[in-house]
Design an enzyme around this catalytic site. Structure first.
Site, PDB file in Angstrom:
ATOM      1  N   GLY A   1      31.981  38.015  41.230  1.00  0.00           N
ATOM      2  CA  GLY A   1      33.204  37.569  40.936  1.00  0.00           C
ATOM      3  C   GLY A   1      33.830  38.762  40.517  1.00  0.00           C
ATOM      4  N   CYS A   2      35.107  38.642  40.439  1.00  0.00           N
ATOM      5  CA  CYS A   2      36.268  39.764  39.888  1.00  0.00           C
ATOM      6  C   CYS A   2      35.784  40.129  38.368  1.00  0.00           C
ATOM      7  CB  CYS A   2      37.600  39.430  39.891  1.00  0.00           C
ATOM      8  SG  CYS A   2      38.666  40.590  39.441  1.00  0.00           S
ATOM      9  N   GLN A   3      35.141  39.292  37.481  1.00  0.00           N
ATOM     10  CA  GLN A   3      35.245  39.146  36.020  1.00  0.00           C
ATOM     11  C   GLN A   3      33.744  39.325  35.724  1.00  0.00           C
ATOM     12  OE1 GLN A   3      37.727  38.295  33.682  1.00  0.00           O
ATOM     13  NE2 GLN A   3      39.482  38.262  34.972  1.00  0.00           N
TER      14      GLN A   3
ATOM     15  N   SER B   1      37.637  33.840  39.068  1.00  0.00           N
ATOM     16  CA  SER B   1      36.890  34.814  39.602  1.00  0.00           C
ATOM     17  C   SER B   1      35.510  35.200  38.959  1.00  0.00           C
ATOM     18  CB  SER B   1      37.556  36.008  39.916  1.00  0.00           C
ATOM     19  OG  SER B   1      38.723  35.719  40.458  1.00  0.00           O
TER      20      SER B   1
END
Lengths: 142, 414
Positions: free
Chosen positions: A50-52, A118
């Site tokens: 994920g982005c996070q 994300s």
């Protein structure tokens, strides 16, 4: 318990929480209590980016049932992952492939499935379905 | 902290400024909204919203084409916006190209350098704190030409290593492309010094001013910068519009970026001649309404005075840093001497995304993650940060709510 029964149980559990803090305290605790994934499965192949935050997911077929273990570097994501595992782990590939996941919405955590979060949860659900469909196809071939 | 100097925004005035932003008067998750994600995008004052509504309600029409009244009105407003933005950055209007935003502006320049300037073995200098949009366009250009992207390192406080920068300048370097303000750490880079050092060796400089525009006065001619890119939506304006400032000589020299209407002088199937800059770079129907909105945004900011905004934010940033410092286990990512806008931090071993989720539950909007600066986060060995980024409409109450919110989040995550 069936997938539906598991989801209904979680929804019932969440009904007792008075405010967001109690709800998140519970999720955080779940995250801390989630059995650790075997370090040998915490590989790049099992990593859902994920982005996070990151999620590692490992699937194994044991006695016709799909068993998932997972981990995340963020504890809230890990708690949510824990809930998904409670619902789907130990079920047959066919049941998982056909399951409708409604509990996340029902317990007021839909925003965690938003692509902008994300956090890997949405990708994890997709990955679980893909494993289930894959194993289902495999069993049909055999 | 209160001051009565005319140069400073006093607190009563700060409340009036805040009142001009309708979006801030709402509750999120049951609490009054605290918006501290201005590095991602700023909110819009009512004058900007009205200017855009007025355009669509009364004179929506295409520009540079029609002889009819509405088209002339739209063209006049579009070009007036260009003049307003030019005045805002101290440029001539013909040096201001409307783009989709900073990313588009940097791509325009990088594409021109790829096509006509970069050759095998050449170098492009960027820094370790660049946003992906000032990394990837240069990588794409350099990969194609077998040129190299060279990275100026930073120290542990998040400041550029200027000695190293000096030593990297040589005849192979074709451009220095560097951010004015770091979007992750808030570091303000010594841009005057960077420009003069590069110019000593005849190297042009592009400044990414996306994070500077709403906070620091920009005078491009005084800076003598060759290119400067900024985004409207980080400057109280709409999304989908930004500008590239380019020195006239450079805009003449660079090839067109895209082909289409408005950018041509004459088209035959054999050969097309191009319009003069800036229209040479504005192919197709532009974002007319957004340009007008950006004009209104810079008019709003100019009226207030960016130097006054800067002085106010400087005090607010100090207040925030001191208040956050009191949270046990909190460490700042980036502690530059000169800073603006963004304050990044981590608390103990909590994950930034967990803190962000729990702040959102309390009506506080911050950004968490790597902020499109993955190489920078890798350098610090962190998954990302929690970033609070300020704008002129924020106040000490916002900061107090943030501190309280972080404390609550950390307790829950305990």
């Amino acid at each position: 318990m069936t997938i539906k029964e598991q989801q209904d149980r979680i929804i019932e559990d969440f009904e007792v929480f008075g405010d967001w803090m109690e709800k998140y305290e519970y999720i955080i605790q779940l995250g801390k209590d989630l059995p650790l994934i075997d370090p040998k499965y915490k590989t790049d192949d099992n990593l859902i980016r994920g982005c996070q935050s990151k999620v590692w997911l490992h699937a194994e077929l044991i006695g016709g049932k799909l068993v998932f273990t997972a981990d995340s570097d963020a504890v809230i994501t890990k708690g949510l992952v824990g809930l998904v595992i409670q619902v789907l782990s130990g079920q047959t590939p066919k049941d998982i492939a056909e399951a409708e996941i409604y509990f996340i919405d029902a317990i007021g955590l839909t925003s965690h499935l938003s692509p902008t979060r994300s956090n890997g949860l949405l990708s994890m659900l997709k990955q679980i379905k893909l494993y289930a469909i894959g194993y289902q196809a495999k069993s049909l071939q055999n | 902290m209160e001051t009565t100097t005319a140069e400073h925004i006093i607190w009563q005035e700060a409340d009036l400024i805040r009142n001009e932003f309708p979006i801030l008067k709402q509750t999120v998750n049951g609490r009054p909204l605290v918006y501290l994600d201005n590095g991602a995008t700023t909110q819009k004052p009512v004058s900007v919203i009205r200017s855009m509504q007025e355009y669509y309600t009364t004179y929506n029409s295409n520009v540079h084409r029609g002889v009819h009244t509405l088209s002339q009105q739209a063209t006049a407003a579009y070009e007036a916006a260009r003049h307003q933005v030019a005045a805002f950055i101290g440029a001539h209007h013909h040096e201001v190209v409307f783009t989709k935003g900073t990313t588009d502006a940097i791509n325009l320049v990088a594409n021109g350098f790829r096509k006509d300037i970069l050759k095998e073995g050449d170098e492009v200098i960027i820094s370790a704190m660049e946003h992906h949009s000032n990394i990837v366009p240069w990588q794409l250009a350099c990969e194609e030409k077998n040129a190299k992207v060279k990275v100026v390192p930073i120290n542990e406080k998040g400041e550029l290593d200027m000695d190293k920068f000096r030593s990297m300048l040589n005849s192979r370097v074709k451009i220095v492309a560097i951010t004015w303000v770091s979007n992750t750490m808030g570091t303000v880079n010594p841009v005057k010094e960077i420009i003069s050092l590069a110019h000593e060796q005849g190297i042009p400089v592009l400044l990414d001013a996306a994070q500077a525009a709403a906070h620091i006065p920009i005078r491009v001619h005084e800076l003598d910068v060759d290119f400067l890119a900024l985004s409207g939506h980080k400057l109280f304006g709409p999304t989908g519009i930004g500008i590239l400032y380019g020195k006239e000589s450079w805009l003449d020299k660079l090839p067109p970026y895209q082909g289409g209407g408005d950018m041509i002088k004459h088209v035959t199937f054999e050969k097309t001649t191009y319009n003069e800059p800036p229209l040479k770079f504005e192919a197709g129907t532009p974002a007319i309404c957004e340009a007008i909105g950006l004009g209104a945004a810079v008019a709003w900011a100019s009226k207030l005075g960016i130097h006054r905004i800067n002085a106010y934010e400087h005090q607010l940033t100090e207040y925030a840093i001191n208040a956050l410092r009191g949270i046990p286990g909190l460490r700042f990512i980036g502690e530059a001497k000169h800073r603006s806008g963004a304050i990044s931090f981590l608390v103990g071993d909590t994950h930034p995304s967990d803190v962000g989720v729990l702040l959102d539950q309390q009506g506080i909007a911050v950004r968490t993650g790597h902020h499109c600066t993955q190489p920078l986060c890798d350098l610090f060995g962190i998954p990302g940060t929690v970033r609070a980024s300020l704008a002129v409409y924020n106040n000490t109450e916002d900061i107090d709510r943030l501190v309280e919110g972080v404390q609550k989040a950390v307790t829950l995550l305990g």
